[in-house]
Design a protein around this motif. Structure first.
Motif, PDB file in Angstrom:
ATOM      1  N   ILE A 569     -30.819  -8.399  -0.788  1.00 19.57           N
ATOM      2  CA  ILE A 569     -29.664  -7.581  -0.421  1.00 19.57           C
ATOM      3  C   ILE A 569     -28.502  -7.925  -1.347  1.00 19.57           C
ATOM      4  N   PRO A 570     -27.907  -6.927  -1.986  1.00 22.95           N
ATOM      5  CA  PRO A 570     -26.779  -7.209  -2.879  1.00 22.95           C
ATOM      6  C   PRO A 570     -25.663  -7.955  -2.160  1.00 22.95           C
ATOM      7  N   ARG A 571     -25.028  -8.830  -2.887  1.00 24.47           N
ATOM      8  CA  ARG A 571     -23.948  -9.635  -2.333  1.00 24.47           C
ATOM      9  C   ARG A 571     -22.718  -8.770  -2.065  1.00 24.47           C
ATOM     10  N   GLY A 572     -22.022  -9.110  -0.997  1.00 31.65           N
ATOM     11  CA  GLY A 572     -20.740  -8.460  -0.726  1.00 31.65           C
ATOM     12  C   GLY A 572     -20.835  -7.131  -0.016  1.00 31.65           C
ATOM     13  N   LEU A 573     -22.022  -6.754   0.486  1.00 34.28           N
ATOM     14  CA  LEU A 573     -22.125  -5.489   1.213  1.00 34.28           C
ATOM     15  C   LEU A 573     -21.339  -5.552   2.515  1.00 34.28           C
ATOM     16  N   LYS A 574     -20.697  -4.434   2.861  1.00 30.99           N
ATOM     17  CA  LYS A 574     -19.964  -4.329   4.118  1.00 30.99           C
ATOM     18  C   LYS A 574     -20.412  -3.068   4.845  1.00 30.99           C
ATOM     19  N   GLY A 575     -20.082  -2.974   6.115  1.00 33.96           N
ATOM     20  CA  GLY A 575     -20.484  -1.832   6.901  1.00 33.96           C
ATOM     21  C   GLY A 575     -21.853  -2.048   7.511  1.00 33.96           C
ATOM     22  N   ARG A 576     -22.458  -0.954   7.961  1.00 29.20           N
ATOM     23  CA  ARG A 576     -23.770  -1.005   8.595  1.00 29.20           C
ATOM     24  C   ARG A 576     -24.728  -0.096   7.851  1.00 29.20           C
ATOM     25  N   LEU A 577     -25.997  -0.491   7.837  1.00 30.67           N
ATOM     26  CA  LEU A 577     -27.029   0.275   7.152  1.00 30.67           C
ATOM     27  C   LEU A 577     -27.376   1.511   7.977  1.00 30.67           C
ATOM     28  N   SER A 578     -27.335   2.708   7.362  1.00 36.66           N
ATOM     29  CA  SER A 578     -27.686   3.939   8.072  1.00 36.66           C
ATOM     30  C   SER A 578     -28.969   4.570   7.558  1.00 36.66           C
TER      31      SER A 578
END
Length: 686
Positions: A569-578
C-alpha cells in the motif's frame, strides 16, 4: 460589480449569469460609476427592482474602478466577496462550488478558480488551468485574477482597493490580502468558473491594450516587496507583460559547488572554464572524482587540485549519485551548496547570485535553474510530478525565449521539485533532511529530496533568470534500453517512488488535474483528475508497479480459477478504500463472466467487489467497486486479495509487470510480478 458604459448585451449577460446560479444565496452589489450612456442606469434599476438580491448604487462622479469597487464593498453584507467585471460571465455552478469549499473548510479566506476567455459570439477559448497557491508566480503575474473570492472582513481590514492602481487594482489587492495569510487559508478550485470577455480594447484580448495596467502591476509588486523589506529588481519578460523578481543576496555567504565526475575530461573542462564567468566571488568548487581512470582526466584533476578555490574528493566506490552527494556535502565548507552536473555550462554570469538570493529566503528549500540544450531549447524549467509516470520536465524542447503556457516558461514560480543538475540550497537544510535517499541511487533522488523539503513546509523555486546549458543529449535514450542490471535498478526506483509518493503523483499542486500527464506541453487531459462537489470525492492512486508499459506479462485466468496474493500500500494514503481498478486483457478478443474480489487489510473485516466483464476493452482498467465494507488503509503496509472468474466461457488475462521481490504481489507461480492496480480512495481527506 463596478459598471461604466457597458455594452447592453454584455452587461445583461453578466447579470444574468449571476441570476442563473444554481446556488441562490448571493447578493450582487452593483455600482454605476457615473456612466454617460443613458441605457446603463435604466437597465440596472430594472434589475434592482425585479430581484431583491441585487443592490445598486449610482455614483455622481466617475472615480474609476478602485473607487467604484470600494463603493460596492461598502454595501456588501456577505461573509465572502467575489469580483465580477461588468461584461464577463460566471459558470452557473460557480457559487455552488465556492460555497461547497467554504462549508468543507470554514477558515478559508481566499478562494480562486481556473478561467477562460469568451468572445463576443459566446465562443470560449484559452482556458488557464492554474496551479495551487504559488506566491512566487504571483510576483510575476496576477494568476489569481478570475474568479477571486475574498473574506469580506479581511478585505475591510486592509482598506479594500487602493486608488491609483487602476488596471491592476485586483493584483495589488491580492498581494496585500495574502501578506501574512497562511497557505492553509487559500484554496484553488481546478475548474473553469469564470469566462473573461474578449472585446476590442480589453486586456483579455490584448494585454498591451492598456499599458497603464502593466505600470500599475509593476508598482503593486514593487510596493509589496518593499512592505516585506525584500530587496529585489523586477525584470520584464514576455514583451513586458510579466515580471521576474531578482532577489538581492544578503551578505556574502560562501557557496560550495559540488561537481561529481568520472572521466569525461572534455565535459569537466568546459564546465570548469564556464564557472569562471560566474560573477559571485565567494565560492569553493568541490570535484568528486568517482574512480576516474582516463589518463587525461587524471592529469586535469591534478591541475585543478593546485587551485586554491578547488578541492578534489576521491569517491572510490561504484557510481551512486545519492551516496556520492551524501559523502561530499558534509565536507563542504560553504553555508550553501550548489549541486552541479559536470555537463553544465554557465551562460548568464549572474546565475548563482540569482539562485542564492532566492535560496536565502526562510521559506525556500531547493532552488533550480533554467537549463537549455546546446541548440538553445529548454531542457529544464521545473519538474512536474506524474508527468510521464513519476516526474518530468514541462515545456521541454520549446525555445529559450518562448513564454510557454500563460508565461510559465519565463516566470519564477514554485514547483514540487527542481533538478539536481543545477540546484542550490542551504547546507543546514540538506543535513536536517538527511541528504538524498539512498534507495534511489540514480534516478529521482532529486525529486524525492525536494518532496521531503515540501513535507517540512519549504517551497522549491525555479529561477528562470539563472540560465545555463545542460549538455544532456536529447536522444540519449531511456534506462529501459540499457543493460538488464540498469533496467532492474530503474524499475526498483520507479516502484519506490510510487510507494513513497503515490498520492502526489496524480495531484501535483504546481500543475493542474485538467492537464495531461502524457505530454510536457500543458495540453488538456482527456479525463480530468479533479473531483466535483456534487459527487463523492474520489482519488486514484497506483499500487507500486515499476515502469509504465514495460513488457507486460500475461497471467491467464481460466473460467472458475482464482488468483491470490497481496500488494504493498502506498505510503501516506488517506480516506477509505471504495474500490480498485485492475488492468485486464481480453483473451483472443473474447471474454465474459464476472470477476469477483475479496480484500482484507490487517484485522479488519474482509470487503468484497465484483464487476461484469462482458464488453470490457482490452488493455484497460476494469473497475471493481466495493459492495461490502470500505476499509481504512492508513498506516497499513500490505493488502491481501483474492480474484475469481465466475460464469465465464472464455479465459481472462491479467496484465502484470516484473518488479522484483521487494514490490511483487506474491502471486503463486508468478514471483517478482506486480499486477496493474489502482486504489480508489474516498473521503474529504483523500
Amino acid at each position: 460589480m463596478p459598471v461604466y458604459n457597458s455594452p447592453e448585451k454584455f452587461l445583461r449577460m453578466a447579470i444574468e449569469s449571476m441570476r442563473k446560479q444554481i446556488y441562490e444565496h448571493w447578493e450582487l452589489c452593483i455600482v454605476d460609476d457615473a456612466s454617460t450612456q443613458p441605457h446603463i442606469r435604466k437597465i440596472l434599476m430594472g434589475y434592482a427592482e425585479s430581484d431583491s438580491r441585487i443592490k445598486l448604487i449610482c455614483r455622481d462622479d466617475n472615480g474609476h474602478i478602485s473607487a467604484a469597487s470600494n463603493s460596492a464593498l461598502a454595501i456588501a453584507s456577505g461573509d465572502y466577496v467575489a469580483l465580477l467585471d461588468h461584461d464577463d460571465e460566471l459558470a452557473e455552478h460557480a457559487l455552488y462550488w465556492i460555497s461547497a469549499e467554504i462549508c468543507a473548510q470554514p477558515d478559508l479566506q481566499l478562494i480562486y478558480s481556473d478561467e477562460d476567455k469568451i468572445d463576443q459570439k459566446g465562443q470560449r477559448s484559452h482556458p488557464y488551468h492554474k496551479p495551487d497557491w504559488n506566491p512566487e508566480l504571483l510576483l510575476g503575474q496576477n494568476y489569481i485574477s478570475h474568479l477571486g473570492v475574498y473574506g469580506r472582513q479581511r478585505l475591510l481590514d486592509i482598506g479594500g482597493f487602493r486608488l491609483g492602481l487602476e488596471g491592476s487594482q485586483d493584483w495589488d489587492l491580492v498581494l496585500r490580502f495574502t501578506e501574512g495569510l497562511s497557505a492553509s487559508a487559500i484554496r484553488h478550485i481546478p475548474a473553469v468558473l469564470y469566462h473573461w470577455r474578449m472585446v476590442p480594447g480589453s486586456t483579455a484580448g490584448d494585454s498591451a491594450a492598456k499599458p497603464y495596467a502593466v505600470h500599475a502591476g509593476r508598482r503593486a509588486v514593487a510596493e509589496h516587496l518593499q512592505r516585506g523589506r525584500i530587496r529585489a529588481e523586477l525584470r520584464d519578460v514576455c514583451d513586458g507583460q510579466f515580471f521576474v523578481p531578482v532577489f538581492a543576496v544578503e551578505g556574502l555567504p560562501k557557496v560550495s559547488i559540488i561537481i561529481p565526475t568520472r572521466n569525461g575530461v572534455d565535459l569537466l573542462r568546459a564546465c570548469m572554464r564556464s564557472l569562471g564567468r560566474t560573477d559571485y566571488p565567494n565560492i569553493e568548487i568541490v570535484v568528486v572524482d568517482n574512480q576516474s581512470d582516463d589518463p587525461g582526466t587524471i592529469a586535469y584533476l591534478g591541475e585543478l587540485a593546485q587551485r586554491p578555490d578547488v578541492r578534489i574528493l576521491a569517491y572510490p566506490y561504484p557510481f551512486d549519485y545519492a551516496r556520492m552527494h551524501n559523502f561530499a556535502i558534509p565536507q563542504a565548507q560553504g553555508d550553501y551548496v550548489c549541486l552541479l552536473n559536470n555537463d553544465i555550462e554557465v551562460i548568464a554570469p549572474g546565475w548563482l547570485r540569482d539562485m542564492l538570493g532566492v535560496a536565502q529566503r526562510e521559506e525556500v528549500g531547493a532552488v533550480g535553474a533554467k537549463l537549455l540544450y546546446p541548440d538553445g531549447t529548454v531542457q529544464h524549467a521545473g519538474v512536474v510530478l506524474g508527468l510521464g509516470g513519476i516526474a518530468a520536465h514541462p515545456h521541454k524542447g520549446i525555445a529559450a525565449t518562448a513564454c510557454g503556457y500563460f508565461g510559465r516558461a519565463m516566470l519564477m514560480q514554485s514547483f514540487s521539485a527542481v533538478t539536481a543538475a543545477c540546484m542550490v540550497l542551504r547546507k543546514s537544510t540538506w543535513m536536517d533532511v538527511g541528504g538524498m535517499d539512498e534507495n534511489l541511487p540514480v534516478a529521482y533522488n532529486d525529486v524525492d529530496l525536494c518532496l521531503r523539503l515540501r513535507e517540512r513546509g519549504l517551497r522549491n523555486v525555479w529561477v528562470p533568470s539563472a540560465l545555463l546549458y545542460h549538455h544532456e543529449s536529447k536522444t540519449r535514450g531511456s534506462d529501459l534500453t540499457h543493460s538488464s542490471a540498469k533496467k532492474v535498478r530503474f524499475t526498483r526506483e520507479h516502484a519506490y517512488m510510487q510507494w513513497r509518493w503515490g498520492p502526489l503523483l496524480r495531484a501535483d499542486p504546481a500543475y493542474n488535474p485538467n492537464l495531461t500527464l502524457h505530454k510536457e506541453d500543458f495540453s488538456l487531459t482527456s479525463v480530468p483528475r479533479n473531483g466535483i462537489p456534487w459527487l463523492k470525492k474520489r482519488t486514484m492512486v497506483d499500487v507500486p508497479y515499476g515502469i509504465p508499459g514495460d513488457n507486460p506479462v500475461r497471467i491467464e485466468m481460466a473460467p472458475g480459477s482464482t488468483v491470490s496474493g497481496s500488494f504493498p500500500i502506498p505510503r501516506g494514503l488517506k480516506g477509505r478504500l471504495s474500490g480498485i481498478g485492475i488492468m485486464i486483457g481480453n483473451y483472443h478478443g473474447r471474454s465474459d463472466g464476472r470477476l469477483t474480489l475479496r480484500l482484507a487489510v490487517g484485522d479488519q473485516d474482509a470487503c468484497f467487489a465484483e464487476s461484469v466483464i462482458v464488453g470490457s476493452r482490452d488493455n484497460d482498467f476494469l473497475e471493481l467497486p466495493l459492495v461490502h465494507g470500505c476499509p481504512s488503509v492508513q498506516g497499513c503496509e500490505r493488502m491481501d486479495f483474492r480474484l475469481q472468474l465466475l460464469d465465464a466461457h472464455f479465459s481472462l488475462v491479467l496484465w502484470a509487470v516484473a518488479v522484483g521481490p521487494e514490490w511483487d504481489h506474491r502471486l503463486a507461480r508468478h514471483e517478482g510480478l506486480a499486477l496493474r492496480i489502482t486504489l480508489h480512495m474516498e473521503g474529504d481527506d483523500a
